[in-house]
Design a protein around this motif. Structure first.
Motif, mmCIF file in Angstrom:
data_model
loop_
_atom_site.group_PDB
_atom_site.id
_atom_site.type_symbol
_atom_site.label_atom_id
_atom_site.label_comp_id
_atom_site.label_asym_id
_atom_site.label_seq_id
_atom_site.Cartn_x
_atom_site.Cartn_y
_atom_site.Cartn_z
ATOM 1 N N PRO A 143 59.207 56.340 3.292
ATOM 2 C CA PRO A 143 58.480 55.213 2.702
ATOM 3 C C PRO A 143 57.624 55.656 1.520
ATOM 4 N N GLN A 144 57.576 54.793 0.521
ATOM 5 C CA GLN A 144 56.777 55.083 -0.660
ATOM 6 C C GLN A 144 55.425 54.383 -0.631
ATOM 7 N N THR A 145 55.234 53.494 0.344
ATOM 8 C CA THR A 145 53.968 52.787 0.518
ATOM 9 C C THR A 145 53.729 52.587 2.013
ATOM 10 N N PRO A 146 52.488 52.340 2.414
ATOM 11 C CA PRO A 146 52.229 52.030 3.820
ATOM 12 C C PRO A 146 52.983 50.791 4.291
ATOM 13 N N ALA A 147 53.140 49.809 3.417
ATOM 14 C CA ALA A 147 53.869 48.591 3.793
ATOM 15 C C ALA A 147 55.329 48.907 4.091
ATOM 16 N N GLN A 148 55.948 49.776 3.300
ATOM 17 C CA GLN A 148 57.332 50.170 3.570
ATOM 18 C C GLN A 148 57.436 50.871 4.913
ATOM 19 N N ALA A 149 56.480 51.720 5.236
ATOM 20 C CA ALA A 149 56.508 52.425 6.520
ATOM 21 C C ALA A 149 56.426 51.445 7.673
ATOM 22 N N THR A 150 55.569 50.455 7.558
ATOM 23 C CA THR A 150 55.421 49.451 8.613
ATOM 24 C C THR A 150 56.703 48.659 8.798
ATOM 25 N N VAL A 151 57.294 48.234 7.697
ATOM 26 C CA VAL A 151 58.533 47.443 7.769
ATOM 27 C C VAL A 151 59.681 48.285 8.317
ATOM 28 N N ALA A 152 59.795 49.525 7.886
ATOM 29 C CA ALA A 152 60.879 50.391 8.354
ATOM 30 C C ALA A 152 60.790 50.616 9.861
ATOM 31 N N ARG A 153 59.604 50.925 10.349
ATOM 32 C CA ARG A 153 59.443 51.155 11.789
ATOM 33 C C ARG A 153 59.722 49.880 12.583
ATOM 34 N N ALA A 154 59.266 48.748 12.081
ATOM 35 C CA ALA A 154 59.493 47.487 12.776
ATOM 36 C C ALA A 154 60.973 47.150 12.829
ATOM 37 N N TYR A 155 61.692 47.441 11.741
ATOM 38 C CA TYR A 155 63.121 47.113 11.718
ATOM 39 C C TYR A 155 63.912 48.033 12.647
ATOM 40 N N ILE A 156 63.543 49.298 12.698
ATOM 41 C CA ILE A 156 64.207 50.208 13.639
ATOM 42 C C ILE A 156 64.022 49.705 15.066
ATOM 43 N N ALA A 157 62.811 49.276 15.402
ATOM 44 C CA ALA A 157 62.549 48.743 16.746
ATOM 45 C C ALA A 157 63.339 47.465 16.991
#
Length: 218
Positions: A143-157
């Motif tokens: 992730p390049q931003t905290p928002a990307q990290a949040t979205v990526a983890r949520a989508y994996i789940a």
């Protein structure tokens, strides 16, 4: 078995592996759209994904509407070891990766994630992808931003709950800088359309993207 027989057997195994890989790659895995997304921001944005050989990853995302540039490279290690020869030793911490520059007014981060998981690679393989093995071929999002990290983890789940694959998702969300690869690795798909690896493993991925996501093709 004599030398000639061993050679023929090996050739047969390789041919079979290529056929299986091609058949698997020609199908887009039907997965749901992400329930969460990164809010659109002005200007071009950056995403970094790793999922096996960067040639095919680059080729898929270059065909996505709204993507302005894709660069093959390395992520997860240091600048001092960001070369193909060193990364290939599987000791640098780097993964072969791509940097995607995209227009969020045309394509969102969550949509890029959906392409990444559905057709760009197999997210259930651990430290390998198709014929390539080792941690540099791992499935990882940077992730390049905290928002990307949040979205990526949520989508994996979300995808894990949807059970789109028979095996667990192996994709990791990691931190790390991106370093461009050598010039001869850039646009390899377009410059080498008859290369055996491209024909067997990467052209089917692009075909799967075109058939699975027709509205996203540019």
């Amino acid at each position: 078995m004599n030398g000639a027989g061993l050679a023929l057997a090996a050739a047969g195994l390789v041919a079979t592996a290529l056929m299986v890989g091609r058949a698997d790659a020609e199908r887009a895995v039907p997965i749901p759209a992400a329930r969460m997304d990164v809010p659109a921001a002005p200007g071009l944005q950056t995403a970094v994904f790793a999922g096996g050989c960067f040639w095919g990853m680059e080729a898929v995302f270059e065909h996505v509407k709204g993507v302005r540039a894709v660069t093959a490279g390395y992520a997860g290690g240091t600048a001092a070891t960001a070369t193909y020869d060193q990364v290939s030793t599987e000791t640098t911490g780097h993964a072969e990766a791509i940097r995607v520059r995209y227009d969020p007014r045309q394509v969102s981060y969550a949509t890029l994630l959906r392409v990444y998981f559905s057709v760009a690679h197999d997210p259930t393989q651990v430290n390998r992808q198709g014929p390539d093995s080792g941690p540099s071929y791992r499935s990882a999002i940077f992730p390049q931003t905290p928002a990307q990290a949040t979205v990526a983890r949520a989508y994996i789940a979300q995808l894990a709950s949807a059970r789109a694959w028979a095996r667990p998702i192996a994709t990791r969300v990691e931190q790390g800088r991106f370093f461009p690869a050598e010039a001869h690795h850039q646009d390899f798909f377009d410059r080498n359309p008859s290369h055996p690896y491209i024909v067997a493993w990467d052209k089917p991925k692009v075909a799967a993207f075109r058939t699975g996501f027709p509205s996203l093709v540019q």
